[in-house]
Every structure is written in C-alpha cells, then in structure tokens.
Design an enzyme around this catalytic site. Structure first.
Site, PDB file in Angstrom:
ATOM      1  N   GLY A  47      44.343  37.303   7.571  1.00 31.93           N
ATOM      2  CA  GLY A  47      43.415  37.425   6.451  1.00 31.93           C
ATOM      3  C   GLY A  47      44.107  37.964   5.217  1.00 31.93           C
ATOM      4  O   GLY A  47      45.264  38.389   5.264  1.00 31.93           O
ATOM      5  N   GLU A  48      43.388  37.942   4.106  1.00 30.98           N
ATOM      6  CA  GLU A  48      43.920  38.447   2.846  1.00 30.98           C
ATOM      7  C   GLU A  48      44.102  39.967   2.908  1.00 30.98           C
ATOM      8  O   GLU A  48      43.425  40.646   3.681  1.00 30.98           O
ATOM      9  CB  GLU A  48      42.975  38.089   1.697  1.00 30.98           C
ATOM     10  CG  GLU A  48      42.861  36.601   1.413  1.00 30.98           C
ATOM     11  CD  GLU A  48      44.169  36.027   0.919  1.00 30.98           C
ATOM     12  OE1 GLU A  48      44.827  36.670   0.086  1.00 30.98           O
ATOM     13  OE2 GLU A  48      44.537  34.926   1.384  1.00 30.98           O
ATOM     14  N   GLY A  50      43.594  43.802   2.322  1.00 29.95           N
ATOM     15  CA  GLY A  50      42.458  44.628   1.926  1.00 29.95           C
ATOM     16  C   GLY A  50      41.129  44.239   2.517  1.00 29.95           C
ATOM     17  O   GLY A  50      40.091  44.767   2.104  1.00 29.95           O
ATOM     18  N   LYS A  53      41.882  44.654   8.144  1.00 27.52           N
ATOM     19  CA  LYS A  53      42.632  44.354   9.373  1.00 27.52           C
ATOM     20  C   LYS A  53      43.074  45.630  10.083  1.00 27.52           C
ATOM     21  O   LYS A  53      42.918  45.769  11.305  1.00 27.52           O
ATOM     22  CB  LYS A  53      43.838  43.474   9.045  1.00 27.52           C
ATOM     23  CG  LYS A  53      43.469  42.125   8.442  1.00 27.52           C
ATOM     24  CD  LYS A  53      44.670  41.216   8.284  1.00 27.52           C
ATOM     25  CE  LYS A  53      45.659  41.733   7.264  1.00 27.52           C
ATOM     26  NZ  LYS A  53      45.140  41.658   5.879  1.00 27.52           N
ATOM     27  N   SER A  54      43.638  46.576   9.334  1.00 31.67           N
ATOM     28  CA  SER A  54      44.113  47.818   9.957  1.00 31.67           C
ATOM     29  C   SER A  54      42.951  48.649  10.498  1.00 31.67           C
ATOM     30  O   SER A  54      43.071  49.324  11.518  1.00 31.67           O
ATOM     31  CB  SER A  54      44.930  48.643   8.956  1.00 31.67           C
ATOM     32  OG  SER A  54      44.142  48.983   7.827  1.00 31.67           O
ATOM     33  N   SER A 503      44.711  23.122 -12.805  1.00 27.43           N
ATOM     34  CA  SER A 503      43.515  23.466 -13.576  1.00 27.43           C
ATOM     35  C   SER A 503      43.706  23.256 -15.071  1.00 27.43           C
ATOM     36  O   SER A 503      42.766  23.405 -15.844  1.00 27.43           O
ATOM     37  CB  SER A 503      43.107  24.925 -13.312  1.00 27.43           C
ATOM     38  OG  SER A 503      44.100  25.816 -13.778  1.00 27.43           O
ATOM     39  N   LYS A 546      38.526  33.564 -16.725  1.00 25.78           N
ATOM     40  CA  LYS A 546      38.974  32.717 -17.827  1.00 25.78           C
ATOM     41  C   LYS A 546      38.012  32.800 -19.011  1.00 25.78           C
ATOM     42  O   LYS A 546      38.432  32.876 -20.166  1.00 25.78           O
ATOM     43  CB  LYS A 546      39.108  31.274 -17.344  1.00 25.78           C
ATOM     44  CG  LYS A 546      40.266  31.065 -16.373  1.00 25.78           C
ATOM     45  CD  LYS A 546      40.311  29.631 -15.857  1.00 25.78           C
ATOM     46  CE  LYS A 546      41.498  29.411 -14.930  1.00 25.78           C
ATOM     47  NZ  LYS A 546      41.557  28.032 -14.399  1.00 25.78           N
TER      48      LYS A 546
END
Length: 632
Positions: A47-48, A50, A53-54, A503, A546
């Site tokens: 996963g990303e 933060g 996971k920990s 993009s 943006k």
C-alpha cells in the site's frame, strides 16, 4: 456542517485499548490479519505510505495466540570454545540464572580483592623493613606481580557463567520487533571482534555473541518495511530462518575474529509481516514471496474509503486517537472536526471519498493542536485547523508556491490579454501541489519535403513525448489542417523537474492550433486534460490542486475534463476567484480558450463540418439487414 448530535468535542470519544480496533478504514485487511494471527501466518502488506501498514503489524502482535515466551541463554562450550551452547528457559528464568551467577562471582571477587590487598600490604611492609637493602623497590615490583597474578585467577564458575541473549521478562504480549532498514548483523545476529585473542586477556566467545532481531522476535512478530531494499543474500538468510525456525549466530564480517564463532542454532520462531509499495515486489527474493504467498496472505491496502456517516465517525475516532497519543495538544471542537473531514475529502482526490493516508492527516491534526496550544486555547477550533494548513504544507507545496512567485517576478506568464501559440497548462508536484506550467508552440515551414516534425523540449518523460506525437493526428482530423507542411516546436517553459504523464495533451493541442491558425489564446485561462485519439477530453489527476494553483497565479477561468468535475473540492477562498469550465471535446476547449474573432469562428465552423461528415460516414446500425454483406 456535520451533525454530531450532542458531541462537544473529541474528549467524549472513547479510544479503544487494542491497536486492531484503532485501525481506520481497512475492514477487509483487519479480517485477514485476524485470520493470520490466529494461525500464525506470514503476511505481505502492500500500500501507499502512511495508510497504516506498521500499525496493522503491531496489532498482529497483540492478536497472536498465547505462547509460552522464552528467555535465551548462551553458555561456553567446554569442548569447543568457538561453538557456544544455547539454552532456552521460560520467560523470567534467564534473568534469575544470570543474577545467581553474578552473585556468586561478586562474593568471590570481594574475597580475592581482600586477599590481594593483604598480600600487597605484607610485601610493602617487608620492603620498608629492608629498605636499607633496596627493599622498597623490590616491594613495588612484588605488588605489581601480585596484581597481575590476581587478575589471571578466576573462579571456576566465572568462565562458565551464561550470558542472557533474549530477555522476555514481564512481557504482556508477544514481542514486536521493527527490523526496517536493519543491516545483516542487527537482523541475523553477530559476534563481536576480540582484539585480545591470546594471553588470557581475551573475552570468551559466548560473551561476544549478540542476538539478531529475528531471535528477539521469537514467538512474536518481525516487521520489515520496504523489504525489497534488502540485499538478496540477507533475504536468503532470512528465508532460511523462517523455514527452520532457528538460526545460528556467527560473525558477519570475514575479517573479524567473530567469523570463527558459530553458536548452536538459536530459536527464531517468528511471524514475518513484510510491507511496502507495489514497486518493492521487484526487489523481493522470489522464494521469499513464494513462501509468504504459500504459507500466509498478501494484502493490498486501500488509500481511500467511501464518504459515509459511518466512515466520518471513524475519522473523528482517528482525531481522538491522535490527541490521546500525542498527549500535548487540546481536544477538537465539532467545527474543527468539520474542517478535518473536509480536508480528508480533499486529500482523497475524489468528492465521494475520504483519504486513508492518515499519517499525513495526523500531521495536520498535530499542527492544529500546536497552533491552539500557542494561543492558550483549551480546545481546537476550525480557525486553528485552517491556520495549521499553512504550517503543515508539504515540501512540494512550498516549492510550488516559490515557483509561482518566481514566475510572476520574471513574467514567464501573464494572466491577461492574448498570445499566439502560448497557453497556461497545469501540473501537479507530488500528490497535491498544483503548478502553472506555460506551454509555447511555434510553427515553421517543414525542412523535409516529405513530412514535418513535432519537436518538444523541457525534460519530457516517455508518456509526455507520446502525447505530443499524438497531437499531430488529432489536429489533422479535427481541424482539417495538414501539419506535415510544418515543423512544430513545442516548449514546456521552466520545467526544471521534467514533465511526465499525458495530462498536458489538451494544452499542447491548444497551443499548436493557436500557432498554426494564428489565433491568440486567452492568457487568463488555464487548462488541463488528456486527449484521446478521437478528440475526447479524458480525466486527469490532481484537479483540485491544479485549479487552486491557477487561482493563486491570477487566472480567471480553468478548463478541466467534465468527468473531473465531481472531484473538485477547492477551498472556499478560491470559489469567487476562478470559474471552472468543464469540457468534453477538443472543440469545447478551443471555443473557451481562443479569443473571439473571424479566424476563430471560421476554425470552429470548419471543425463542426468535419465532425458532421465523420458522423454521417458511420452507419447507424452496422448489423442491420440492409447493411449486412450477405443480405442480398
């Protein structure tokens, strides 16, 4: 505003005691972890950064079934000093054994010290008695000799005294060992170098043995984040330890005396919880991943959850947990919780979702608490959260702000008037920092008689270069202009960090068409979007960031893909500064960015005719009997 009923603040929220109940938004992952803990299975969490996971790994240590924890003692081997003996004992017993030996050693040392002092006093007395015959000098030499003899005499139990390798005294839960980034010696154990290997001054081999994290994690959880960054050799040794559930400790350096020492196998019956992002799979040992997959679970963790009342309550619980865990910030009022949830929606990038990158969100919670504490406030309000956003900006956001200031100073873009071949594209730095990225195009007669070229500069990535090449086909199809007669130069201005992704393809097409048709583009308009080969404007990422960057730069209107409209969650201060224009096709883009005039009107009319011809050339029902090749 959210309806919290009679809630006066996070002080009324009860924080669960178990870590597993504090994990937010990962219900499926939690169920998997519970199953893995019950059966003592290994787990790979992907996963990303933060997303928790920990925290899940720590929670697993609390969920492991009750085990009889062990202390590990290492003894000298009378038959082979370089092969120390290993003895597991129940938790708490190891300390008692060592203390008993130390007590015996202390008593012996006290007696030896007393006898040594008496002997030295006696020798000195004789020296003074025979001082006329040089007795004092001989007495001093005799005292030195007695001292060294005393140092060499050791109690028979001292050399046999064990060393406590692993101490699990008074541990309530199974051990949790974070081995992230550990080198081979720290992970697998090591034997210290002994510079005094002879003459009786050396340290016994068993005293130099040091346990690894795999041994300290015996009967518990060994957690390794970014496991793919470990060397293949270390991963192979770790795999051996997982398979055998015991691993001998030896010196990790071949030039050290510790390399001669190898203890008996030391118990290391741990559960491995490895984690990282999807890229770490490339660096994982094939056999390591195979073992986790075959004897455990692989879990992909989400980075967002649906925006529901139930999940908003989970965000509130998260804030209460952060306040409690920090211990130095005030509780949050309902209006402050409103602002935190609004930010959770913004950071998810989707209007109907809440972010699960809670480490970053926790940073905002603590920053808001710090602002309130500095003011002497007893509770955090929405004003404090809003102010904290300024202090908790990411490095990318700070860099983006600095870029905008520099570009305004050096007039790289000017949000007024019209210019031929120049448009204000939009980009994202990091995950939520917007930036205005001007794009300039210039059309010159082709140098080649057969075809023209599109030449792009500005540190473009592979995908960005492909989007530039696709523009030529789009322009020919939708405007009827044959650009093979031109060499078209496209420049991404001040792209110091490069351009990646597609993009900017809408911006490129608009700039090139403006240059070829010599129609000025409105400089008060910024735009973003990806173009399909059919000319449809496709969704992009970072729409909110943006738009806010365009507003900060003084732009009055922003063109975005219509499919991104539901993702826009700009802050209130931007709502009156900028108009958002959703578009579906390249024609829509040109109608909104090119400045009115006869050339623009002729171009749009020509594009409409071309579009009509394309539609008419396609049969309404290709499978009807009148069009079927076998109908006659």
């Amino acid at each position: 505003m959210l309806n919290y009923g009679n809630l006066k603040g996070t002080q009324e929220i009860e924080v669960p005691n178990l870590l597993i109940d504090q994990v937010i938004g990962h219900e499926e992952s939690i169920e998997t972890i519970k199953k893995a803990a019950k059966q003592r299975r290994n787990v790979l969490l992907i996963g990303e950064p933060g997303v928790g996971k920990s925290m899940l790994a720590k929670a697993m240590a609390e969920l492991l079934p009750p085990e009889i924890l062990q202390d590990i003692l290492v003894y000298p081997n009378p038959d082979d000093s370089n092969n120390p003996l290993i003895r597991p004992v129940p938790a708490g017993e190891g300390k008692k054994v060592v203390m008993l030996n130390k007590s015996s050693e202390r008593g012996y040392d006290e007696k030896k010290t007393l006898i040594t002092l008496l002997a030295m006093v006696g020798v000195l007395g004789l020296g003074f008695y025979y001082q006329s015959q040089g007795g004092i000098m001989w007495a001093i030499i005799g005292c030195i000799f007695i001292f060294f003899i005393s140092m060499q005499i050791k109690h028979k139990n001292v050399s046999n005294a064990p060393k406590l390798l692993v101490n699990n005294h008074d541990k309530r839960f199974a051990p949790f060992i974070n081995a992230t980034g550990a080198h081979a010696g720290a992970l697998l154990g090591d034997v210290r170098h002994d510079p005094y290997q002879s003459g009786g001054l050396g340290t016994p081999a068993h005293e130099r043995v040091e346990p690894g994290m795999i041994h300290k994690a015996n009967k518990g959880v060994l957690y390794i984040d970014e496991i793919g960054t470990m060397s293949m050799k270390t991963q192979q040794e770790l795999l051996s330890a997982m398979q055998d559930k015991k691993y001998s400790i030896t010196g990790q350096s071949e030039t050290s005396s510790g390399a001669m020492v190898a203890s008996q196998p030391v118990p290391c019956d741990f559960v491995l919880v490895a984690s990282g992002n999807i890229q770490i799979l490339e660096g994982m040992h094939i056999a390591m991943r195979s073992r986790i997959r075959g004897y455990g679970y692989e879990v992909f963790m989400k980075d967002s959850m649906k925006d529901t009342d139930e999940n908003r309550e989970k965000i509130i619980q998260f804030v209460a947990q952060e306040v409690k865990n920090d211990g130095r910030i005030p509780h949050f009022a309902p209006d402050a919780l409103d602002e935190i949830i609004r930010e959770a929606k913004r950071r998810s990038g989707q209007k109907e979702s809440l972010t699960l990158k809670l480490r970053d969100l926790g940073g905002l919670v603590r920053a808001a608490g710090d602002v309130a504490t500095e003011e002497g406030a007893k509770i955090v309000t929405s004003k404090h959260v809003t102010e904290a956003k300024r202090y908790s900006r990411t490095l990318e956001q700070q860099i983006s702000d600095r870029y905008i200031i520099q570009r305004k100073e050096y007039s790289v873009f000017n949000p007024e008037g019209g210019k031929i071949g120049i448009v204000n594209g939009l980009a994202v730095i990091g995950d939520r920092s917007g930036l205005v990225s001007p794009i300039a195009a210039e059309a010159a007669p082709a140098q080649s008689k057969r075809e023209g070229k599109i030449i792009a500069t500005g540190k473009l990535g592979e995908i960005a270069r492909e989007s530039v090449q696709n523009v030529s086909a789009l322009i020919k199809k939708h405007t009827g202009t044959d650009i093979s007669q031109y060499d078209i130069h496209v420049q991404f201005l001040q792209t110091y960090d490069g351009v990646e992704g597609d993009s900017a393809s809408v911006s490129i097409a608009a700039a090139v068409i403006s240059a070829i048709e010599e129609i000025p583009a409105d400089q008060s308009v910024a735009l973003t979007g990806s173009l399909s080969v059919r000319g449809d404007v496709l969704p992009i990422g970072g729409a909110t960031a943006k738009i806010e960057a365009a507003a900060d730069a003084g732009m009055k209107r922003v063109i975005i893909p219509r499919s991104n409209l539901k993702d826009v969650m700009i802050e209130k201060r931007y709502e009156d500064l900028v108009e958002i224009i959703p578009v579906d096709t390249l024609s829509d883009v040109l109608e909104n960015i090119l400045i009115e005039g006869s050339k623009k009107n002729n171009l749009i009319e020509k594009m409409k005719k071309i579009g009509t011809k394309v539609v008419q050339s396609v049969p309404k029902n290709p499978l009807s009997t009148t069009n079927h090749p076998n109908s006659h």
